[in-house]
Design a protein around this motif. Structure first.
Motif, PDB file in Angstrom:
ATOM      1  N   THR A 152       0.514  -1.174   0.516  1.00 44.91           N
ATOM      2  CA  THR A 152      -0.126   0.484  -0.115  1.00 44.91           C
ATOM      3  C   THR A 152       1.018   1.084   0.342  1.00 44.91           C
ATOM      4  N   GLY A 153       1.996   1.612   0.065  1.00 44.17           N
ATOM      5  CA  GLY A 153       2.881   2.504   0.522  1.00 44.17           C
ATOM      6  C   GLY A 153       3.403   2.198  -1.196  1.00 44.17           C
ATOM      7  N   GLY A 154       3.528   1.426  -1.425  1.00 44.31           N
ATOM      8  CA  GLY A 154       4.144   1.985  -3.051  1.00 44.31           C
ATOM      9  C   GLY A 154       3.325   1.900  -3.838  1.00 44.31           C
ATOM     10  N   GLY A 155       1.984   2.072  -3.625  1.00 47.47           N
ATOM     11  CA  GLY A 155       0.757   2.912  -3.909  1.00 47.47           C
ATOM     12  C   GLY A 155       0.566   4.374  -3.686  1.00 47.47           C
ATOM     13  N   LEU A 156       1.109   4.434  -2.441  1.00 46.60           N
ATOM     14  CA  LEU A 156       1.073   5.998  -2.368  1.00 46.60           C
ATOM     15  C   LEU A 156       2.288   7.291  -2.620  1.00 46.60           C
ATOM     16  N   TYR A 157       3.254   6.271  -2.658  1.00 44.41           N
ATOM     17  CA  TYR A 157       4.778   6.397  -3.729  1.00 44.41           C
ATOM     18  C   TYR A 157       4.278   7.051  -4.918  1.00 44.41           C
ATOM     19  N   LEU A 158       3.512   6.232  -5.706  1.00 51.14           N
ATOM     20  CA  LEU A 158       3.020   6.480  -7.027  1.00 51.14           C
ATOM     21  C   LEU A 158       2.222   7.878  -7.120  1.00 51.14           C
TER      22      LEU A 158
END
Length: 254
Positions: A152-158
């Motif tokens: 989920t953090g990766g999606g927020l990063y993008l």
């Protein structure tokens, strides 16, 4: 007050979804992202035995390196497509309050980027773990410690990268120029990080593809031990760029 802004958001969504480039970019995001995941996980399966700190989750999310550029293009086009065609003048006639127009673009870009980013990260994770499982290599489950926050953090990063791109597109008003700056931010500056003076090194704690990218890992990185703090620092930097974009957009002629 909320109704006119709601109409502005709907208008921006209609404009964005009516562009073929939007759908080409989103399709490219998933094709490239998942293609890189499948290829990299095949290679990772041959290397895990000799790799210290094996992190199957982090490995399956490495497609973010290219995905951030693709989603960045989408964020840039939210603004620059109208500058290129002259439609920005029409948009300003329909929405004279420039801050409202740009805010609507930011909201639409954020919504699309969050959804696309999260879907890509979950798809990349499950694809990567399926490849590892098929090759009988230690793999992760979504319920394992640290896995869900990383995905989920990766999606927020993008999504943060997409909003950074919106800000750059507003400031530069040209797709090629904004993309060149984005490439410099996510690739060139990190590659030259060692050449910067010591008093500037602290900024890399929050830099995309360096400190903020620690969010993709489940095995702690001693160099960046606080991934959510790193990601928060990136978001603060994006907010600064957006604030500058709002200030320039309100004062500059189209």
């Amino acid at each position: 007050m909320s109704a006119p802004f709601g109409r502005s958001v709907r208008a921006e969504w209609i404009k964005l979804r009516s562009l073929r480039s939007t759908w080409y970019t989103v399709a490219g995001l998933f094709v490239v992202g998942l293609g890189i995941t499948a290829l990299s996980m095949n290679a990772a399966a041959r290397e895990y035995a000799t790799e210290p700190g094996w992190d199957p989750t982090g490995r399956s999310l490495t497609s973010y390196i290219v995905a951030q550029l693709v989603i960045g293009v989408l964020g840039i086009l939210v603004v620059t497509s109208e500058f290129a065609t002259g439609l920005m003048r029409t948009s300003l006639l329909a929405t004279p309050r420039r801050h409202r127009l740009l805010a609507a673009k930011v909201v639409v870009a954020a919504a699309v980027a969050v959804v696309a980013g999260q879907v890509l990260m979950f798809a990349a994770f499950f694809t990567g773990q399926a490849v590892l499982s098929a090759q009988e290599v230690p793999h992760a489950a979504i319920g394992d410690p640290g896995v869900l926050p990383a995905v989920t953090g990766g999606g927020l990063y993008l999504a943060a990268i997409a909003l950074l791109a919106v800000g750059l597109g507003t400031l530069v008003r040209a797709t090629a120029g904004a993309l060149a700056i984005l490439v410099g931010i996510v690739f060139l500056v990190p590659a030259l990080a060692g050449l910067f003076p010591a008093w500037l090194q602290g900024i890399f704690f929050y830099w995309p593809t360096l400190g903020a990218a620690a969010i993709f890992k489940t095995v702690p990185d001693p160099t960046f031990p606080h991934p959510w703090l790193n990601l928060a620092g990136l978001c603060v930097g994006v907010a600064v760029v957006l604030a500058a974009a709002f200030a320039v957009f309100r004062r500059r002629d189209v």
